[in-house]
Scaffold this active site. Structure first.
Site, PDB file in Angstrom:
ATOM      1  N   GLY A 104       0.938  -1.290   0.052  1.00  0.00           N
ATOM      2  CA  GLY A 104       0.133  -0.066   0.078  1.00  0.00           C
ATOM      3  C   GLY A 104       0.931   1.417   0.168  1.00  0.00           C
ATOM      4  N   ASP A 329       0.543  -0.605  12.649  1.00  0.00           N
ATOM      5  CA  ASP A 329       0.903  -1.948  12.207  1.00  0.00           C
ATOM      6  C   ASP A 329       1.261  -2.842  13.387  1.00  0.00           C
ATOM      7  OD1 ASP A 329       0.947  -0.944   9.666  1.00  0.00           O
ATOM      8  OD2 ASP A 329       2.968  -0.255   9.614  1.00  0.00           O
ATOM      9  N   LYS A 356      -6.039  -2.857   6.030  1.00  0.00           N
ATOM     10  CA  LYS A 356      -4.614  -3.260   5.657  1.00  0.00           C
ATOM     11  C   LYS A 356      -4.250  -4.172   4.811  1.00  0.00           C
ATOM     12  CE  LYS A 356      -3.132   0.165   8.386  1.00  0.00           C
ATOM     13  NZ  LYS A 356      -2.468   1.232   7.867  1.00  0.00           N
ATOM     14  N   ARG A 360      -7.325  -6.740   9.407  1.00  0.00           N
ATOM     15  CA  ARG A 360      -6.648  -7.412  10.436  1.00  0.00           C
ATOM     16  C   ARG A 360      -7.382  -7.405  11.856  1.00  0.00           C
ATOM     17  NH1 ARG A 360      -0.946  -4.124   9.539  1.00  0.00           N
ATOM     18  NH2 ARG A 360      -0.390  -5.700   8.070  1.00  0.00           N
TER      19      ARG A 360
HETATM   20  C1  S3P Z   1       2.775   3.781   6.326  1.00  0.00           C
HETATM   21  C2  S3P Z   1       1.674   4.115   6.644  1.00  0.00           C
HETATM   22  C3  S3P Z   1       0.771   3.404   7.539  1.00  0.00           C
HETATM   23  C4  S3P Z   1       1.227   2.122   7.801  1.00  0.00           C
HETATM   24  C5  S3P Z   1       1.998   1.476   6.679  1.00  0.00           C
HETATM   25  C6  S3P Z   1       3.156   2.192   6.465  1.00  0.00           C
HETATM   26  C7  S3P Z   1       3.752   4.623   5.608  1.00  0.00           C
HETATM   27  O1  S3P Z   1      -0.352   3.296   6.577  1.00  0.00           O
HETATM   28  O2  S3P Z   1       0.133   1.097   8.118  1.00  0.00           O
HETATM   29  O3  S3P Z   1       2.545   0.015   7.080  1.00  0.00           O
HETATM   30  O4  S3P Z   1       5.184   4.313   5.464  1.00  0.00           O
HETATM   31  O5  S3P Z   1       3.347   5.609   5.576  1.00  0.00           O
HETATM   32  P1  S3P Z   1      -1.521   4.440   6.843  1.00  0.00           P
HETATM   33  O6  S3P Z   1      -0.915   5.706   6.203  1.00  0.00           O
HETATM   34  O7  S3P Z   1      -2.608   4.008   5.487  1.00  0.00           O
HETATM   35  O8  S3P Z   1      -2.026   4.380   7.870  1.00  0.00           O
END
Ligand code: S3P
Length: 451
Positions: A104, A329, A356, A360
């Site tokens: 993501g 996380d 996620k 989760r």
């Molecule tokens: C991340 C932000 C988080 C996290 C992901 C990494 C990042 O997601 O869960 O593993 O590197 O900016 P969200 O921004 O969707 O909360």
């Protein structure tokens, strides 16, 4: 040139009672910082060197993507990486679809970078990523001037026609998401004037820190309505040396393993302790954990420490919703710790866990129930009834293509009364290559299970 980790067929793993976890280890580089280092290096002028880059599948996909847009990323002997940056606004149109695999962060941050360039790109990912919501970035990136077509429901694959003349914006995040904040900031790099993102709750600030490291002007103001981050567009970013600290989210698995397995004494070296990432460690300390941050220092703009952990009996606590962004996380592994604590642990404000790498909330709850742990779930809260000692174990966990679900339950198996099986350990390579080997070296007993 780039060595892509092949995704294999499902590979079930079994984790049995561990010996005490002892010794010292370094966990792989921070995933968030690794993605950002490749992307900012790609739009800096000159050659950036990156030490400690996470060589997990997620980050390797980002390396491929920036290379496909003209910024050659290559691995040198000894594990150092180099990226030849092209400068802000100079990324080239990729000749093929960009596949971000399970990530993501890769998909959303790259979308931002692409949206600020006059190029067209098609993004896709694996089955898990293709289920995750992209409208959260489509809205602000459209405001900046990009045209984006997603599959129905705002899903990947999606086509981004980047803005010819990106416009600076003021954007208030509707969800606390560092990915959305970062996508806006990356798109705004090529817009004239100042862009401001307002986040109602602070989220990880690696983008802000690294933008400054590469020479951009970023100011942060705490206001009544949240934190306002302002970037002055069209900076000349200059290639820099980056050192990626160990990932506190990866360290979390070994930290909890050491807390749960009697007799454990473990040191995890050079772990990032950015305060917007350390909610789990604060929570574990409230639960009675003997965890100490030693040798605290700053490396390339990020706070780092060696983390010493001794086995500790834990008690259940209430984790406030306001803490969720700083440990978003870590709920799978916190839930595992909670199963061994005395009394209930209540975790609130977990709505984001549903979107996620898997849902989760459901994956954690089902996995715990399969190990004989009593769990309550209300909308966006999770309540784990800890037994004040080893839980039964013996069950099989469905991981739903989610690396953190797999690792969390392998840790549970290290301290449960009976061995735990996870249905697929292949996705662990997305964020923590070498997890099984390192765990076993420290005292764990993880082995392939019959499919
Ligand atoms: C991340 C932000 C988080 C996290 C992901 C990494 C990042 O997601 O869960 O593993 O590197 O900016 P969200 O921004 O969707 O909360």
């Amino acid at each position: 040139m780039l060595n892509r980790v092949a995704m294999t067929a499902p590979s079930p793993l079994r984790s049995a009672a561990a010996r005490p976890l002892t010794g010292e280890t370094r966990v792989p580089g921070d995933k968030s910082i690794s993605h950002r280092s490749l992307m900012l290096a790609a739009v800096a002028v000159g050659t950036t060197t990156i030490d400690g880059l996470l060589e997990g599948e997620d980050v390797l996909n980002t390396a491929h993507a920036v290379t496909a847009m003209g910024a050659a990323a290559r691995r040198l002997d000894g594990g150092r990486w180099e990226v030849d940056g092209v400068g802000v606004g100079a990324l080239a149109e990729p000749a093929d679809v960009l596949d971000l695999g399970n990530s993501g962060t890769g998909a959303r941050l790259l979308s931002g970078l692409i949206a600020g360039h006059p190029i067209t790109a098609v993004l896709t990912g694996d089955a898990s990523l293709r289920r995750r919501p992209m409208n959260r970035i489509v809205a602000p990136l459209t405001q900046i001037g990009a045209r984006i077509e997603t599959r129905s429901g705002g899903r990947l694959p999606m086509t981004i026609v980047g803005a010819r003349d990106p416009a600076p914006v003021v954007y208030r995040l509707p969800v606390p998401s560092a990915q959305v904040k970062s996508a806006v900031l990356l798109a705004a790099l090529n817009a004239p004037g100042a862009t401001t993102v307002i986040e109602p709750e602070p989220t990880r600030d690696h983008s802000e820190l690294m933008l400054r490291h590469f020479g951009a002007e970023v100011t942060v103001v705490d206001r009544a309505d949240g934190r306002a981050i302002t970037l002055v567009g069209q900076p000349e970013l200059k290639a820099r040396a980056v050192r990626v600290p160990g990932d506190p989210s990866s360290a979390a698995f070994f930290a909890v393993a050491a807390l749960l397995v009697p007799g454990s004494r473990l040191t995890l070296t050079e772990v990032g302790i950015n305060p917007l990432r350390t909610g789990l460690y604060a929570t574990l300390k409230e639960m009675g954990a003997d965890i100490r941050f030693l040798n605290q220092r700053v490396e390339a703009g990020e706070p780092v420490a060696d983390i010493a952990i001794n086995h500790s009996p834990l008690v259940g606590v209430e984790v406030p919703a306001t803490r969720a962004p700083s440990m978003i996380d870590e709920y799978p592994i916190l839930a595992v710790a909670a199963a061994f604590a005395k009394g209930p642990t209540v975790m609130r404000g977990l709505a984001e866990l549903r979107v996620k790498e898997s849902d989760r909330l459901t994956a954690i709850a089902d996995g715990l129930v399969a190990q004989g742990v009593a769990v309550g779930m209300e909308e966006d809260s999770l309540i784990v009834q800890g037994g004040g000692g080893p839980c039964a174990g013996g069950g099989t966990v469905a991981t739903y293509m989610d690396h953190r679900i797999a690792m969390a339950f392998l840790v549970l198996g290290m301290a449960a009364r009976a061995a735990v099986t996870v249905d697929d350990g292949a996705m662990i390579a997305t964020s923590f290559p070498g997890f099984v080997e390192i765990a076993n070296r420290l005292g764990a007993a993880i082995s392939p299970a019959a499919p």
